[in-house]
Scaffold this motif. Structure first.
Motif, PDB file in Angstrom:
ATOM      1  N   ILE A 215       0.838  -1.206   0.000  1.00  0.00           N
ATOM      2  CA  ILE A 215       0.000   0.000   0.000  1.00  0.00           C
ATOM      3  C   ILE A 215       0.870   1.252   0.000  1.00  0.00           C
ATOM      4  O   ILE A 215       1.753   1.397   0.849  1.00  0.00           O
ATOM      5  N   HIS A 226      -7.763  -0.272   3.119  1.00  0.00           N
ATOM      6  CA  HIS A 226      -7.368  -1.318   2.175  1.00  0.00           C
ATOM      7  C   HIS A 226      -7.115  -0.794   0.770  1.00  0.00           C
ATOM      8  O   HIS A 226      -6.845  -1.557  -0.143  1.00  0.00           O
ATOM      9  N   GLU A 227      -7.210   0.510   0.581  1.00  0.00           N
ATOM     10  CA  GLU A 227      -6.932   1.114  -0.727  1.00  0.00           C
ATOM     11  C   GLU A 227      -5.425   1.059  -0.966  1.00  0.00           C
ATOM     12  O   GLU A 227      -4.637   1.497  -0.140  1.00  0.00           O
ATOM     13  N   ARG A 228      -5.016   0.526  -2.117  1.00  0.00           N
ATOM     14  CA  ARG A 228      -3.584   0.377  -2.376  1.00  0.00           C
ATOM     15  C   ARG A 228      -2.929   1.657  -2.854  1.00  0.00           C
ATOM     16  O   ARG A 228      -1.714   1.811  -2.737  1.00  0.00           O
ATOM     17  N   HIS A 328     -10.760  -0.726  12.407  1.00  0.00           N
ATOM     18  CA  HIS A 328     -10.277  -2.088  12.166  1.00  0.00           C
ATOM     19  C   HIS A 328      -9.658  -2.609  13.445  1.00  0.00           C
ATOM     20  O   HIS A 328      -9.626  -1.906  14.458  1.00  0.00           O
TER      21      HIS A 328
ATOM     22  N   ALA B  40     -10.081  -8.695  -2.835  1.00  0.00           N
ATOM     23  CA  ALA B  40      -9.865  -8.354  -1.432  1.00  0.00           C
ATOM     24  C   ALA B  40      -9.047  -9.456  -0.789  1.00  0.00           C
ATOM     25  O   ALA B  40      -9.146 -10.619  -1.185  1.00  0.00           O
ATOM     26  N   ASP B  42      -9.246 -10.474   2.346  1.00  0.00           N
ATOM     27  CA  ASP B  42      -9.961 -11.248   3.362  1.00  0.00           C
ATOM     28  C   ASP B  42     -11.253 -11.826   2.778  1.00  0.00           C
ATOM     29  O   ASP B  42     -11.705 -11.420   1.713  1.00  0.00           O
ATOM     30  N   LEU B  60     -14.598  -2.640   6.594  1.00  0.00           N
ATOM     31  CA  LEU B  60     -13.284  -2.205   6.130  1.00  0.00           C
ATOM     32  C   LEU B  60     -13.231  -2.142   4.603  1.00  0.00           C
ATOM     33  O   LEU B  60     -12.502  -1.326   4.016  1.00  0.00           O
ATOM     34  N   GLU B  61     -13.953  -3.003   3.950  1.00  0.00           N
ATOM     35  CA  GLU B  61     -13.900  -3.117   2.488  1.00  0.00           C
ATOM     36  C   GLU B  61     -15.072  -2.431   1.807  1.00  0.00           C
ATOM     37  O   GLU B  61     -15.115  -2.346   0.574  1.00  0.00           O
ATOM     38  N   ARG B  64     -14.533   0.615  -0.746  1.00  0.00           N
ATOM     39  CA  ARG B  64     -13.839   0.217  -1.961  1.00  0.00           C
ATOM     40  C   ARG B  64     -14.730  -0.697  -2.812  1.00  0.00           C
ATOM     41  O   ARG B  64     -14.785  -0.563  -4.038  1.00  0.00           O
TER      42      ARG B  64
END
Lengths: 399, 399
Positions: A215, A226-228, A328, B40, B42, B60-61, B64
């Protein structure tokens, strides 16, 4: 702490060692690799019956397995009559599970503990053939939890490489120029998330480590954990760099996050950074054997809540995903898998000496950015040893 | 050919589309990614009920997924009451499967087809909650078989990068010097399998492709098809270079093998090379829709057998792994997985337009070395289109 005592703590039948069965490709399944010491891209049958380990592989893998596997007995699929079973099943069912059932019968094992991710097609075939199949997630996770000195050594090797790669990324940020519109330029070219990620990943690969999913997320993108990250990086914004490679050789992972700012950070960014750092330090102080992951997570959440940010613990409402503040977990175990036990979140699992876990609180503000600081530590008899050796003070974050 | 007609050919209920359920991490599971278009790290819950696709992800996801997923309906784990279910199950069983069972009930689906690798812990929980679970390996494999133009485009992108990287490796071999003891030296340093592999993998990574497990195996090491190779490379020996990277972006794979010899090859090596090349050309001539993988494999085996080498087809004896001659399959499908359907080996599966498969015969002689030549082709209405554009004549193999 040895694996055995962990197994006893965590296993489904405390006081005795259950027989185990794994059917999977060791390269993609930590249980199969951990049980056999053999890496292969295709599925193998691995079993432990009355303390003895067995590995069955295709003829393609037999020669290599003979040299590399650490098991008591090596078998070939041919010996197990795979061809005949394949004809019998005609492509339906699982040939490997049928062969495994025959092997278990020969060894006198009627009931096996399996990893929770054993394929349903294998489980169904085993049960059709009279084998009792008991998913033992906690048992297998327990087997891999408290790391040996050797395993910690493997993880530290990856961690050193990770730090070297992040240091290189820091140098690139530090050596870049700021254009009038705030975007960064390095050696004459616009500096992007993709470019900086490539610097990190290539440096790691040269050293023999595979990074996947690195990331590098700046500004508003950093608000999504979780955005890269993609596109131009800018001055004055938080840039989250989260790197979690594994060793091509040992297959162990490491994990580290640092947040950088090029140029002058805003007061809000300062506050976010200081809050996250304070929360992380609180967590590190609280870690020792016997403390639960939940307690560590609570300690972190309290610091962040006290600073005025939302947390899952304080602000979660059913049916409404929290997407700002700290939303998280505080950390997770790291080993042959990037995410393994124990977790520092909502679970009660108590920490054990030898557990290797990340400690990575973060604060995220949609539209603005995010700050996350992550160290990797090993739990010791008396507390912890921080495996991370990379600056994280606020001053060190300004590049 | 569209996915739908493949599904009808391959699906368990021909004429109707079964409802589907996948519970897994899309980054590690092609079914979940193919069904949702969402990557993703997970586990997610993905379902298709009456033709509509559903995706449930953690908070969390969620952000996105909203931007990136290609599904009809996006849900969050919070909406599905994950927290309450976790409390109810107390860590035992599968919380995601329990949530999936509730979702399926709401959608009126009582029976679902699942990938064969659905975790047993999920399958058990679904069945406990009254959901019929039917492993449908052929169905899911069929969904991904005949590739769309777009998918073939992704694969060709990876193939071009693979060829560029192997061309670079060829240049390094070609530019290396031979010492008196036969070992190779490049730019003043001994040329090893590890060094040449790093040249390939770093070149790929710079272009945005991940190579894992790249084979650079020389001499006797090349006699073991899965040996990755280590140590000094030598003149006069076969050097097998097998590269199978995936795109960091599209996640599709490519796959190519070439065998090189530095300096003068022995007569035996010449014969091995010419035999393998002739066998591969025979296979390429035989490939068209309606031909079975088994027929292609047989054509290859006959050529190799006629040249006096052993093959699985002619020389396999029960209980004795064959470890010389030609002892692996002729090829496998390539797509979101490196090994997917259809296989060119012992199976009867007929080839379909849009199938992307490797064609990779080899001959191996323990103690001496091995030759393998692998192209990647797409089956067309009338035959095939070779996606590989890299020399393979015997002359081109001498570097």
């Amino acid at each position: 702490m040895t694996q055995k005592s962990v197994a006893k703590t965590e296993g489904p039948e405390s006081g005795s060692e259950p027989d185990l069965l794994v059917i999977s490709a060791p390269e993609h399944d930590a249980s199969a690799y951990h049980l056999t010491g053999f890496l292969a891209p295709d599925a193998v049958i691995a079993a432990r019956v009355e303390g003895r380990t067995y590995l069955a592989v295709s003829s393609l893998e037999y020669g290599r397995a003979k040299r590399q596997a650490a098991v008591d007995e090596l078998l070939s699929y041919d010996e197990l009559g795979i061809r005949e079973l394949a004809r019998e099943l005609g492509g339906g069912g699982s040939v490997l599970a049928a062969a495994a059932a025959d092997l278990l019968k020969k060894l006198g094992a009627r009931s096996v503990t399996v990893p929770p991710n054993l394929g349903v097609v294998h489980a169904d075939e085993l049960r059709r053939r009279g084998v009792e199949v008991e998913p033992g997630g906690a048992y297998f996770a327990g087997l891999r939890r408290a790391k040996t000195e050797r395993e910690v050594g493997y993880i530290e090797e990856v961690q050193r490489a990770t730090e070297a790669a992040v240091a290189l990324a820091r140098e690139v940020l530090s050596g870049s120029e700021v254009l009038k519109d705030g975007t960064l330029v390095h050696e004459g070219a616009p500096l992007t998330s993709e470019g900086l990620r490539s610097v990190i990943d290539v440096d790691l690969l040269r050293r023999g480590f595979h990074a996947s999913g690195t990331i590098v997320a700046g500004g508003p993108q950093a608000a999504d954990p979780h955005e890269r990250g993609s596109g131009p990086l800018r001055a004055g914004e938080t840039i989250i760099v989260d790197v979690f490679p594994s060793s091509a050789k040992s297959r162990y992972f490491a994990d580290m996050t640092r947040t950088f700012v090029k140029g002058e950070p805003s007061d809000e960014v300062r506050k976010m950074y200081r809050t996250v750092l304070a929360a992380q330090e609180r967590a590190l102080e609280s870690i020792r054997p016997g403390v639960s992951g939940r307690e560590v997570h609570r300690a972190v959440s309290e610091v962040i809540h006290a600073a005025g940010y939302k947390t899952l613990l304080h602000d979660q409402r059913p049916g409404e995903p929290l997407t700002e503040g700290f939303f998280h977990g505080t950390g997770h175990g790291v080993g042959l898998e990037l995410h393994e036990g124990p977790s520092l979140g909502t679970q009660d699992t108590e920490l054990l000496p030898g557990d290797v876990v990340t400690v990575e609180p973060g604060v995220y503000t949609p539209g603005l950015g995010g700050v996350r600081i992550e160290d990797l530590v090993v739990v010791t008899e008396s507390g912890l040893r921080n495996l991370t050796d990379f600056p994280k003070s606020f001053d060190s974050a300004i590049v």
